[in-house]
Write an enzyme that holds these catalytic residues in place. Sequence first.
Site, PDB file in Angstrom:
ATOM      1  N   ASP A  27       0.838  -1.432   0.150  1.00 54.62           N
ATOM      2  CA  ASP A  27      -0.213   0.028  -0.074  1.00 54.62           C
ATOM      3  C   ASP A  27       0.978   1.285   0.092  1.00 54.62           C
ATOM      4  O   ASP A  27       0.587   2.300   0.737  1.00 54.62           O
ATOM      5  CB  ASP A  27      -0.925  -0.016   1.201  1.00 54.62           C
ATOM      6  CG  ASP A  27      -1.827  -1.237   1.055  1.00 54.62           C
ATOM      7  OD1 ASP A  27      -2.288  -1.638   2.201  1.00 54.62           O
ATOM      8  OD2 ASP A  27      -2.212  -1.567   0.072  1.00 54.62           O
TER       9      ASP A  27
HETATM   10  N1  LIG Z   1       3.413  -6.061  -3.036  1.00 54.30           N
HETATM   11  C1  LIG Z   1       2.118  -5.715  -2.689  1.00 54.30           C
HETATM   12  N2  LIG Z   1       1.090  -6.592  -2.969  1.00 54.30           N
HETATM   13  C2  LIG Z   1      -0.217  -6.120  -2.583  1.00 54.30           C
HETATM   14  C3  LIG Z   1      -0.334  -4.845  -2.328  1.00 54.30           C
HETATM   15  C4  LIG Z   1       0.679  -3.726  -2.471  1.00 54.30           C
HETATM   16  O1  LIG Z   1       0.557  -2.730  -2.300  1.00 54.30           O
HETATM   17  N3  LIG Z   1       1.804  -4.421  -2.626  1.00 54.30           N
HETATM   18  N4  LIG Z   1      -1.902  -4.411  -1.931  1.00 54.30           N
HETATM   19  C5  LIG Z   1      -2.683  -5.517  -1.643  1.00 54.30           C
HETATM   20  C6  LIG Z   1      -4.159  -5.129  -1.095  1.00 54.30           C
HETATM   21  N5  LIG Z   1      -4.195  -4.828   0.336  1.00 54.30           N
HETATM   22  C7  LIG Z   1      -4.824  -3.661   0.423  1.00 54.30           C
HETATM   23  O2  LIG Z   1      -5.190  -2.874  -0.576  1.00 54.30           O
HETATM   24  C8  LIG Z   1      -3.914  -5.775   1.101  1.00 54.30           C
HETATM   25  C9  LIG Z   1      -3.649  -7.065   1.150  1.00 54.30           C
HETATM   26  C10 LIG Z   1      -3.389  -8.034   1.903  1.00 54.30           C
HETATM   27  C11 LIG Z   1      -3.066  -7.503   3.184  1.00 54.30           C
HETATM   28  C12 LIG Z   1      -2.722  -8.673   4.215  1.00 54.30           C
HETATM   29  O3  LIG Z   1      -2.464  -8.244   5.209  1.00 54.30           O
HETATM   30  N6  LIG Z   1      -2.658 -10.041   3.732  1.00 54.30           N
HETATM   31  C13 LIG Z   1      -2.468 -11.238   4.670  1.00 54.30           C
HETATM   32  C14 LIG Z   1      -3.093 -12.467   4.360  1.00 54.30           C
HETATM   33  C15 LIG Z   1      -4.715 -11.812   4.303  1.00 54.30           C
HETATM   34  C16 LIG Z   1      -5.420 -13.119   4.091  1.00 54.30           C
HETATM   35  O4  LIG Z   1      -5.044 -14.264   3.633  1.00 54.30           O
HETATM   36  O5  LIG Z   1      -6.736 -13.140   4.124  1.00 54.30           O
HETATM   37  C17 LIG Z   1      -0.786 -11.279   4.097  1.00 54.30           C
HETATM   38  O6  LIG Z   1      -0.614 -11.528   2.776  1.00 54.30           O
HETATM   39  O7  LIG Z   1      -0.260 -11.690   5.119  1.00 54.30           O
HETATM   40  C18 LIG Z   1      -3.319  -6.318   3.407  1.00 54.30           C
HETATM   41  C19 LIG Z   1      -3.656  -5.446   2.517  1.00 54.30           C
HETATM   42  C20 LIG Z   1      -2.968  -6.690  -2.614  1.00 54.30           C
HETATM   43  N7  LIG Z   1      -1.137  -7.098  -2.541  1.00 54.30           N
END
Ligand SMILES: Nc1nc2c(c(=O)[nH]1)N[C@@H](CN(C=O)c1ccc(C(=O)N[C@@H](CCC(=O)O)C(=O)O)cc1)CN2
Length: 322
Positions: free
Chosen positions: A266
């Site tokens: 983000d």
């Molecule tokens: N490299 C990036 N990947 C993603 C981004 C980004 O900016 N850079 N944006 C996200 C979308 N997003 C908010 O908009 C977001 C997605 C995921 C998470 C998060 O904490 N995910 C957890 C798992 C959650 C789950 O499995 O339900 C994690 O991956 O540990 C926060 C914000 C999309 N990808």
Amino acid sequence: MIRRISLRASGFAKNSFLKSSRFHGESLDSSVSPVLIPGVHVFHCQDAVGIVAKLSDCIAAKGGNILGYDVFVPENNNVFYSRSEFIFDPVKWPRNQVDEDFQTIAQTYDALNSVVRVPSIDPKYKIALLLSKQDHCLVEMLHKWQDGKLPVDITCVISNHERASNTHIMRFLERHGIPYHYVSTTKDNKREDEILELVKDTDFLVLARYMQILAGNFLKGYGKDVINIHHGLLPSFKGGNPAKQAFDAGVKLIGATSHFVTEELDSGPIIEQMVESVSHRDNLRSFVQKSEDLEKKCLTKAIKSYCELRVLPYGTNKTVVF
Ligand SMILES: Nc1nc2c(c(=O)[nH]1)N[C@@H](CN(C=O)c1ccc(C(=O)N[C@@H](CCC(=O)O)C(=O)O)cc1)CN2
């Protein structure tokens, strides 16, 4: 680092200046009025005197008519950005010659970016849409696409959540021949190589509530732009549950942010933001509902701007959005 698509591609929606127009002036053959078609050119180079004159003359010399011209030269930064909208006769100025003529000017100024798009000739941008469980952003995009308001070719939808075949989304995708790929993920296996294979022929990706953080290797391997929608007003409330973060913080404005995806979560350059007032009369449910309404509008506007070559990288983490 935002990678710009340096392809000729387009597929604008049929609106505004984008419709072909019949020129009712003098034409080479008085019996037939030439059909004039719209074109867009964006340009980014070190600032210098005479750039606008050169670019506008390039269009006028071939009988093109400029309908709109935006220029941005930051106060304390010696760079030049422009975006022009014009109509032209493809008989007098063939599509490949348009590229060559602008490329000659790009070489003169050692341009960092020079892209032409002609909606009625160039192929539409190919995109894949990625989502997790929430599908309101996807539904909005599919409906805008169906109405011709999103100038893209949707090659597939990819999700880490399975959907029943009798759902609205699955029936819509089947009706339009758009494949749905269920790619289940775990914390330890994001299956990014498989996703890369599915999206290798796209021009850019859209994360429509895809809740998996993409690894830097994925972004490097893909090598083109990825656009995300965050249901919060970045840079506040990054990460998961931004609406709850905002509710707990007692904010009076909530928002949505569409941004380029970079390795840091983000934190990529912002493309579009939308806000709405909230008050003590709101609760978490209304915060979430208002956020969802904002984010689907914010995402579709950002994608449309991107497809119309309105979004240009500026500095290390900003954008120019004409
Ligand atoms: N490299 C990036 N990947 C993603 C981004 C980004 O900016 N850079 N944006 C996200 C979308 N997003 C908010 O908009 C977001 C997605 C995921 C998470 C998060 O904490 N995910 C957890 C798992 C959650 C789950 O499995 O339900 C994690 O991956 O540990 C926060 C914000 C999309 N990808």
